[in-house]
Design a protein around this motif. Structure first.
Motif, PDB file in Angstrom:
ATOM      1  N   UNK A  75       0.834  -1.198   0.000  1.00 33.74           N
ATOM      2  CA  UNK A  75       0.000   0.000   0.000  1.00 33.74           C
ATOM      3  C   UNK A  75       0.872   1.253   0.000  1.00 33.74           C
ATOM      4  N   UNK A  76       0.334   2.313  -0.612  1.00 38.27           N
ATOM      5  CA  UNK A  76       1.055   3.582  -0.666  1.00 38.27           C
ATOM      6  C   UNK A  76       1.343   4.126   0.730  1.00 38.27           C
ATOM      7  N   UNK A  77       0.431   3.899   1.669  1.00 41.52           N
ATOM      8  CA  UNK A  77       0.622   4.396   3.027  1.00 41.52           C
ATOM      9  C   UNK A  77       1.883   3.806   3.649  1.00 41.52           C
ATOM     10  N   UNK A  78       2.142   2.526   3.400  1.00 39.69           N
ATOM     11  CA  UNK A  78       3.339   1.887   3.944  1.00 39.69           C
ATOM     12  C   UNK A  78       4.598   2.470   3.310  1.00 39.69           C
ATOM     13  N   UNK A  79       4.554   2.723   2.003  1.00 35.15           N
ATOM     14  CA  UNK A  79       5.704   3.323   1.327  1.00 35.15           C
ATOM     15  C   UNK A  79       5.993   4.715   1.882  1.00 35.15           C
ATOM     16  N   UNK A  80       4.929   5.491   2.111  1.00 35.28           N
ATOM     17  CA  UNK A  80       5.099   6.847   2.640  1.00 35.28           C
ATOM     18  C   UNK A  80       5.696   6.817   4.042  1.00 35.28           C
ATOM     19  N   UNK A  81       5.198   5.926   4.888  1.00 36.41           N
ATOM     20  CA  UNK A  81       5.715   5.823   6.253  1.00 36.41           C
ATOM     21  C   UNK A  81       7.185   5.420   6.244  1.00 36.41           C
ATOM     22  N   UNK A  82       7.552   4.501   5.355  1.00 34.14           N
ATOM     23  CA  UNK A  82       8.951   4.081   5.258  1.00 34.14           C
ATOM     24  C   UNK A  82       9.848   5.252   4.876  1.00 34.14           C
ATOM     25  N   UNK A  83       9.376   6.093   3.981  1.00 35.05           N
ATOM     26  CA  UNK A  83      10.178   7.240   3.562  1.00 35.05           C
ATOM     27  C   UNK A  83      10.386   8.224   4.713  1.00 35.05           C
ATOM     28  N   UNK A  84       9.369   8.388   5.542  1.00 32.73           N
ATOM     29  CA  UNK A  84       9.509   9.262   6.711  1.00 32.73           C
ATOM     30  C   UNK A  84      10.506   8.661   7.696  1.00 32.73           C
ATOM     31  N   UNK A  85      10.452   7.340   7.888  1.00 31.83           N
ATOM     32  CA  UNK A  85      11.411   6.686   8.781  1.00 31.83           C
ATOM     33  C   UNK A  85      12.847   6.938   8.319  1.00 31.83           C
ATOM     34  N   UNK A  86      13.080   6.830   7.018  1.00 40.61           N
ATOM     35  CA  UNK A  86      14.426   7.040   6.483  1.00 40.61           C
ATOM     36  C   UNK A  86      14.893   8.464   6.765  1.00 40.61           C
ATOM     37  N   UNK A  87      14.017   9.434   6.561  1.00 39.51           N
ATOM     38  CA  UNK A  87      14.379  10.829   6.816  1.00 39.51           C
ATOM     39  C   UNK A  87      14.694  11.050   8.294  1.00 39.51           C
ATOM     40  N   UNK A  88      13.867  10.504   9.159  1.00 38.61           N
ATOM     41  CA  UNK A  88      14.105  10.663  10.595  1.00 38.61           C
ATOM     42  C   UNK A  88      15.424  10.011  11.003  1.00 38.61           C
TER      43      UNK A  88
END
Length: 355
Positions: A75-88
């Motif tokens: 799901x797109x939501x999981x991809x978006x959350x992963x990208x935020x994790x990487x930034x953090x």
């Protein structure tokens, strides 16, 4: 508390100013200047483009985390959350001390858990091996992903719930009279914002409203695809100017109210909305009455302008979001995937991080 953004760890611990972000990153590089000098990297925006997804309707390709996610049907939501994790994570750890591909896969694995679409760790490792065989070439990679997962959780202080702009976008569709094509276009803009620092700079509702604004001012071709980069940048500039005018009008109205409804010296009243700059051009002569029936897009812009003027939304933040996206689209013109990949692989191999 998790469902309330205003009480969330995202708002309390993971929103920064641009100066704060720059200081945090400079501090990480200052810890080992020799390492930084030995392995120069592309500018941050190019790294974001490399790691994060790229909307296929905009530039015709997908990159790294999106490639893996699409292959696994996530799901797109999981991809978006992963990208935020990487930034953090990379606000706490210098990138040259890690194998970014391990971090990417682990962030996606963890995000799938949090977004209630969990994937087996062995499946994740096997799929990753298909994309990066030199980084995932042994049976120990399953254990490595597990170790990296605890590393991410620790560096993020177990703050794993992420509020995204998608929810605001879908909830406002009916209230703002947005067609599905408007929502799809705004959704693409939200996807693009994950390749910038905006998830660490502004609340998700501000980003969603900026995406709606851009969806209303950008033009689509008959196939429904977004326009070219140059045309998009022009639309973004117009949106930024419109928001700046709207902010000035809001300040003028506030000053007039404070003065008992009288015009305040130095703040001349304006006869038309500052958001008029967003309106589509008038229909050519002969296509309708002199005043012209407003086309659907113009009506949507007026509705959005009225809604925005009655809200307490931070227009200055929307201006900043718009300008950040302008810079991103301009920066993408100089992006070179091959060079970025080679620079990352260079420090990974030289430091033995692929073993």
């Amino acid at each position: 508390m998790a469902a309330n953004y205003w009480e969330s760890t995202q708002r309390k611990h993971w929103l920064f100013t641009k100066d704060e972000l720059a200081a945090m990153r400079a501090k990480l590089e200052a810890e080992d200047p020799n390492l930084v000098a030995s392995f120069p990297l592309p500018q941050l925006r190019h790294l974001n483009i490399y790691f994060n997804q790229q909307s296929p309707t905009y530039f015709g390709s997908t990159l790294e985390i999106n490639r893996l996610g699409k292959r696994m049907g996530l799901r797109q939501q999981a991809l978006a959350t992963a990208q935020v994790y990487i930034k953090r994570f990379y606000t706490k750890v210098e990138i040259r001390r890690t194998n970014p591909h391990h971090v990417l896969v682990t962030a996606l694995y963890l995000a799938c858990k949090m977004e209630e679409c969990p994937q087996h760790i062995r499946l994740m490792a096997n799929e990753a091996r298909g994309f990066w065989p030199t980084d995932f070439q042994s049976q120990t990679e399953v254990a490595r992903i597990g170790e990296c997962e605890f590393y991410l959780i620790s560096e993020m202080s177990s703050h794993l719930i992420v509020h995204s702009p998608y929810r605001t976008l879908t909830s406002l569709q009916g209230e703002l009279g947005l067609a599905q094509e408007d929502v799809n276009l705004a959704w693409s803009v939200i996807n693009d914002h994950y390749m910038t620092d905006l998830p660490l700079l502004h609340p998700p509702h501000v980003i969603a409203l900026t995406a709606i604004l851009l969806a209303l001012v950008l033009r689509q071709d008959p196939s429904g695809r977004l326009p070219g980069t140059a045309a998009s940048a022009s639309g973004l500039v117009a949106a930024s100017a419109a928001l700046a005018q709207a902010q000035a009008q809001a300040q003028a109205r506030a000053a007039m109210m404070a003065g008992g409804g009288q015009t305040v010296p130095g703040l001349a009243p304006q006869s038309s909305s500052g958001l008029q700059a967003m309106l589509p051009p008038q229909s050519p002569a002969g296509e309708g009455p002199a005043e012209g029936n407003k086309n659907p897009r113009m009506a949507k812009v007026h509705r959005f302008a009225a809604w925005l003027s009655d809200s307490n939304i931070d227009i200055e933040a929307m201006v900043d979001c718009t300008q950040e996206l302008i810079s991103f689209y301009e920066c993408h013109e100089q992006y070179n995937d091959k060079n970025t990949r080679e620079q990352i692989n260079r420090f990974v191999k030289a430091r033995g991080l692929d073993k």
